[in-house]
Design a protein around this motif. Structure first.
Motif, PDB file in Angstrom:
ATOM      1  N   ILE A 131       6.741   8.238  -7.260  1.00  0.00           N
ATOM      2  CA  ILE A 131       8.038   7.545  -7.200  1.00  0.00           C
ATOM      3  C   ILE A 131       9.172   8.544  -7.400  1.00  0.00           C
ATOM      4  CG2 ILE A 131       9.519   5.822  -8.285  1.00  0.00           C
ATOM      5  CD1 ILE A 131       6.977   4.303  -9.096  1.00  0.00           C
ATOM      6  N   THR A 184      12.133  10.703  -4.241  1.00  0.00           N
ATOM      7  CA  THR A 184      13.585  10.573  -4.199  1.00  0.00           C
ATOM      8  C   THR A 184      14.186  11.762  -3.452  1.00  0.00           C
ATOM      9  OG1 THR A 184      13.863  11.751  -6.303  1.00  0.00           O
ATOM     10  CG2 THR A 184      13.679   9.349  -6.411  1.00  0.00           C
ATOM     11  N   GLY A 199      16.321   3.638 -10.848  1.00  0.00           N
ATOM     12  CA  GLY A 199      14.867   3.577 -10.741  1.00  0.00           C
ATOM     13  C   GLY A 199      14.182   4.566 -11.661  1.00  0.00           C
ATOM     14  N   ALA A 245      11.007   0.320 -10.906  1.00  0.00           N
ATOM     15  CA  ALA A 245      11.355   1.671 -10.465  1.00  0.00           C
ATOM     16  C   ALA A 245      11.048   1.856  -8.990  1.00  0.00           C
ATOM     17  CB  ALA A 245      10.592   2.706 -11.293  1.00  0.00           C
ATOM     18  N   LEU A 274      13.616  -0.064  -6.822  1.00  0.00           N
ATOM     19  CA  LEU A 274      14.943   0.546  -6.810  1.00  0.00           C
ATOM     20  C   LEU A 274      14.969   1.828  -5.980  1.00  0.00           C
ATOM     21  CD1 LEU A 274      16.015   0.005 -10.534  1.00  0.00           C
ATOM     22  CD2 LEU A 274      17.050  -1.040  -8.516  1.00  0.00           C
ATOM     23  N   VAL A 275      13.918   2.658  -6.116  1.00  0.00           N
ATOM     24  CA  VAL A 275      13.878   3.905  -5.361  1.00  0.00           C
ATOM     25  C   VAL A 275      13.741   3.639  -3.870  1.00  0.00           C
ATOM     26  CG1 VAL A 275      12.501   5.983  -4.905  1.00  0.00           C
ATOM     27  CG2 VAL A 275      13.055   5.344  -7.254  1.00  0.00           C
TER      28      VAL A 275
END
Length: 317
Positions: A124, A128, A159, A299, A302-303
Motif C-alpha cells: 500500500i 503511492t 491513507g 488505508a 484512500l490510497v
C-alpha cells in the motif's frame, strides 16, 4: 537539440502518424491484455514473495541475486530482439542517476522496510509512487499541479496515517518500516522524473536492463557487508520466494511493463498500478496469513482513491 523520447520496437505496428491518446486502450491485442492482467497479478504477488525471502536471506544479498537474474533476462531479451547492447557515452550519467533512484534506493529501502512491516501494508505504501511522481513533477519539471494532485496527495497521506496507529501498537519499530518503504516510493518517483527529464533515445528494454546492470556494483558492496546465509538451512518457502521475486517480477514484469508503456500513453499505463496494492494485500493475507482489518481497508481505499484521482485526471487531460 534534445534527443528523441524513448522508443520501443513494438510501436511499429501502429499506423503511420498515429498519436497515442487515452482512447489508445483499444489498440491492445488480446495477448497484450493478458500481459496487463499477468503484470498486475505477478507484481502484487511479489510482496509476500519478497517477505518470505528477506526474512531468511540478507536483504542486500537477496537484491543482488535478483538484479543479476533480471539483468541477464532483460539484456537477453534485447539481444533476442536484435538490439545492440552498446551504451552511448551520453547515456551513462543519466542511466547512473536513474539506476540509483529507480533501482538501488528502491530495492534497498523496500527490502529493509519489509523486515519491519507486513507485506500487504508495504505494498500500500510503496504504490503511492505515482502520486509522488505527479506532485514532485511540479518543482522539478515545472509541470502544473492542479486541484486533483493536491486532493490526491491529501488522500494518500490520510491513507498512510490510517496505518500508523495499528502499526505502533503491534510493533515499536513498525514506524521505521513505513518510513523506509515510503522513502522507496519517493525514490522511484524521483527516478521516473529523472528519466522523463533526460529523454533517453534508447529502446525501453535496454533502459531497464542497463539500470539493473549499473545497480549491481553498489548492491554488491552492501552484500559483502552481510553475513552469508547457510543455503542448506534455508526453508523451501524462502527459496521459492527468492526465486519468484528474482525471475518473475525482474524479468517478465519489467518486460511486460515497458511493452505496455510503449503501446499506451503513460497516463493510461500508470493506471494499471491501481490494482497492484489490492493484489498485494490479499495475496499477503493468503500466503502469509496477514490480518485484514479496518485500518488496512481504510488505508487501501484512500490510497487507491488518491491514485485514481491523479491518474484518471491525467488520462482525461
Amino acid at each position: 537539440m534534445a534527443p528523441a523520447p524513448m522508443t520501443d520496437p513494438s510501436l511499429a505496428r501502429r499506423r503511420p502518424g498515429a498519436v497515442p491518446s487515452a482512447a489508445a486502450i483499444h489498440w491492445l491485442a488480446p495477448a497484450d491484455l493478458v500481459l496487463l492482467i499477468l503484470l498486475t497479478l505477478f507484481w502484487g504477488f511479489n510482496w509476500p514473495a519478497m517477505k518470505l525471502a528477506v526474512t531468511a536471506i540478507p536483504v542486500w544479498q537477496f537484491r543482488l541475486f535478483s538484479l543479476c537474474v533480471g539483468t541477464l533476462g532483460l539484456l537477453g531479451i534485447a539481444r533476442a530482439q536484435g538490439l545492440s547492447l552498446a551504451l552511448p557515452r551520453r547515456a551513462i550519467v543519466p542511466l547512473l542517476v536513474c539506476s540509483m533512484l529507480n533501482v538501488v534506493l528502491w530495492q534497498a529501502f523496500s527490502g529493509i522496510g519489509l523486515l519491519y512491516i507486513e507485506a500487504g501494508r508495504a505494498s500500500i505504501v510503496a504504490f503511492t509512487m505515482p502520486l509522488w511522481s505527479a506532485v514532485l513533477s511540479w518543482p522539478i519539471l515545472g509541470e502544473r499541479v492542479g486541484v486533483r494532485q493536491i486532493l490526491g496527495l491529501a488522500l494518500g497521506l490520510a491513507g498512510l496515517a490510517a496505518l500508523i496507529p495499528a502499526d505502533i501498537l503491534s510493533s515499536p519499530t513498525a514506524w521505521l518500516g513505513i518510513l523506509l518503504v515510503l522513502a522507496a516510493a519517493v525514490s522511484w518517483a524521483l527516478g521516473t522524473i529523472a528519466l522523463k527529464a533526460y529523454r533517453l533515445a534508447l529502446p525501453t528494454v535496454l533502459i531497464a536492463g542497463w539500470q539493473l546492470t549499473l545497480a549491481i556494483p553498489p548492491m554488491g558492496l552492501g552484500a559483502l557487508l552481510e553475513p552469508f546465509p547457510d543455503l542448506g538451512a534455508l526453508a523451501p518457502a524462502a527459496i521459492a520466494g527468492a526465486l519468484y521475486a528474482a525471475v518473475i517480477p525482474m524479468i517478465f514484469c519489467h518486460y511486460a511493463w515497458f511493452r505496455l508503456v510503449g503501446l499506451l500513453p503513460a497516463s493510461i499505463a500508470a493506471i494499471t498500478t491501481l490494482a497492484i496494492p489490492v493484489v498485494g494485500v490479499f495475496s499477503s493475507a493468503l500466503v502469509l496469513g496477514e490480518s485484514l482489518g479496518l485500518s488496512e481497508g481504510v488505508a487501501l481505499g484512500l490510497v487507491v482513491a488518491a491514485l485514481a484521482i491523479v491518474l484518471f485526471g491525467r488520462a482525461r487531460g
